[in-house]
Design a protein around this motif. Sequence first.
Motif, PDB file in Angstrom:
ATOM      1  N   ARG A 117      29.405  -3.297 -24.021  1.00  0.00           N
ATOM      2  CA  ARG A 117      30.634  -3.802 -24.637  1.00  0.00           C
ATOM      3  C   ARG A 117      31.706  -2.720 -24.718  1.00  0.00           C
ATOM      4  NH1 ARG A 117      28.658  -4.567 -29.177  1.00  0.00           N
ATOM      5  NH2 ARG A 117      29.683  -2.830 -30.233  1.00  0.00           N
TER       6      ARG A 117
ATOM      7  N   LEU B 120      30.100 -10.314 -26.565  1.00  0.00           N
ATOM      8  CA  LEU B 120      30.423 -10.071 -25.161  1.00  0.00           C
ATOM      9  C   LEU B 120      31.386 -11.129 -24.638  1.00  0.00           C
ATOM     10  CD1 LEU B 120      26.938  -9.093 -23.654  1.00  0.00           C
ATOM     11  CD2 LEU B 120      28.720  -7.583 -24.565  1.00  0.00           C
ATOM     12  N   GLY B 121      31.255 -12.340 -25.141  1.00  0.00           N
ATOM     13  CA  GLY B 121      32.122 -13.420 -24.687  1.00  0.00           C
ATOM     14  C   GLY B 121      33.504 -13.391 -25.293  1.00  0.00           C
TER      15      GLY B 121
ATOM     16  N   VAL C 226      31.773 -12.684 -18.781  1.00  0.00           N
ATOM     17  CA  VAL C 226      30.317 -12.574 -18.791  1.00  0.00           C
ATOM     18  C   VAL C 226      29.731 -13.552 -17.774  1.00  0.00           C
ATOM     19  CG1 VAL C 226      28.231 -12.648 -20.198  1.00  0.00           C
ATOM     20  CG2 VAL C 226      30.413 -11.990 -21.237  1.00  0.00           C
TER      21      VAL C 226
ATOM     22  N   TRP D 128      27.349 -19.540 -20.676  1.00  0.00           N
ATOM     23  CA  TRP D 128      28.038 -18.639 -19.743  1.00  0.00           C
ATOM     24  C   TRP D 128      27.661 -18.867 -18.276  1.00  0.00           C
ATOM     25  CZ3 TRP D 128      26.633 -13.861 -23.228  1.00  0.00           C
ATOM     26  CH2 TRP D 128      27.514 -13.811 -24.322  1.00  0.00           C
TER      27      TRP D 128
ATOM     28  N   LEU E  65      30.911  -8.593 -16.260  1.00  0.00           N
ATOM     29  CA  LEU E  65      29.803  -8.150 -17.101  1.00  0.00           C
ATOM     30  C   LEU E  65      28.639  -9.124 -16.895  1.00  0.00           C
ATOM     31  CD1 LEU E  65      30.168  -7.078 -20.862  1.00  0.00           C
ATOM     32  CD2 LEU E  65      28.032  -7.694 -19.742  1.00  0.00           C
ATOM     33  N   THR E  66      27.643  -8.680 -16.132  1.00  0.00           N
ATOM     34  CA  THR E  66      26.543  -9.557 -15.730  1.00  0.00           C
ATOM     35  C   THR E  66      25.276  -9.233 -16.509  1.00  0.00           C
ATOM     36  OG1 THR E  66      27.461  -9.647 -13.491  1.00  0.00           O
ATOM     37  CG2 THR E  66      25.179 -10.367 -13.774  1.00  0.00           C
TER      38      THR E  66
END
Length: 479
Positions: free
Chosen positions: A186, A237-238, A245, A278, A290-291
């Motif tokens: 993050r 993260l979202g 993401v 996601w 961001l995986t």
Amino acid sequence: MPEAGPGQDADVSDNGASPPAPAGPPLRVAVVGAGPAGIYAAEALTRQDDVPVAVDLIDRLPTPFGLVRHGIAPDHPKMRAIRDTLHRTLDHPLVRFVGNVDVGTDISLDELRRHVDAVVYTYGASLDRHLGIDGEELPGSLAATELVAWYTGHPDADRARIETALARARSVVVVGVGNVALDVARVLARTSAELESTDMPQHVLDALAATPVETVTVLGRRGPAQATFTTQELRELGELAGATVLVDPADLELDADTEERAAADRNVTRNLAVLRGWTEHTPEPGRVRLTLRFFSRPARLLGEDRVTAVEVERTAVDAEGRAMGTGETELLPADLVVRSVGYRGCPLPGLPVDERSGTVPHDGGRVLRNGVRSPGEYVAGWIKRGPSGVVGTNKHDARETVASLLADAAEGRLRAQGPVDDLVDTLVARGARPVLLDDWRAIDAAEIALGATFGRERTTLHEWDSLMAAVRAAAASTR
């Protein structure tokens, strides 16, 4: 001592008068480590009135709060604000903060034990665990402990090493699926504007602003049902302003047994719901990708002068929940690899630490030496139970240990031995420079003043020299 009832102060008796102080000299207890576990232990010792206790809260750093200051990510200000609560214990008249003292260097463990009636070890688990794969020592391969220390302003952080690694970090791989791994991902994916209000040192903000991150891939060797991050951390993260993401829906196809176990765990159920939300995301131009990848483990790091790629092996989880390699591999480009696969405790000179678990052997918090309880020695926090739980977990843990200590005192196995030379006087006489509570207040004030120059609430002082300069300046102003 029973808990206070509604409307009743725990420190006041039924008739409104303070309870009489117990007779006899106080039990002198040294708590080694001024992080949450140490402060909660000091709180538990001083909030009971069965045994008089005086506590010296000793830390190697000139600042208190441990991982609350140097572990919780600076973009979590509400979580970091717990130090305001912890500070109440530092203000207690029977607690003395003694920072900038390295037990084992400034004073040996044997000397400390002779100086006090009991020692509670709460110094945490600061060493990182390794992946144990080829290429792990290449430049561009870091431990999360190193990166976290750097962005929280720890005075021991290797600034040159970290900033050199970040300078070329377009593709980042984070190994691990706990909260620390998500913190790292993050922070690296944040925009400069999102970090500007934090208490990060200015050089950290400058370096992160210049880091050319385009992709961040988080690898979990097992499936999403076995990930240890919390839903709150995952959801954040979202919410990132400049990142998208991505999750492969195939990673969320669980067998019937795993689905059944996951349904029985509310945290896992919530995590899966977030992850499934996601799966329809697609990469967006100009945004960090961001995986989150599961059933994937690093087999080796590739590169000559520095890391350039990670060989990733596909895994499967067996009936016992272990990750087993399938032999299916692929190369994942990576300029920076950050491992976040756990912490372990380091031995304090003269204190037994189990090599495998990285914890001190104990029985209900009582230190065991060769399987036998060691009189007057106790342990709490991560060095007692391993790196697990949240900040609040240390409260219950410390109370358990203090209950053992107080029981030993009540049953005569631990006794106050009477006055000895003052610990701080002894340290000063041998050339040490203990940082006491007023000194810490000077550091605190200097950080607030520095933050004000940038329009922030606080900016962390990150160098030993600047921390001690704040102490010296405050002392000079009072002469």
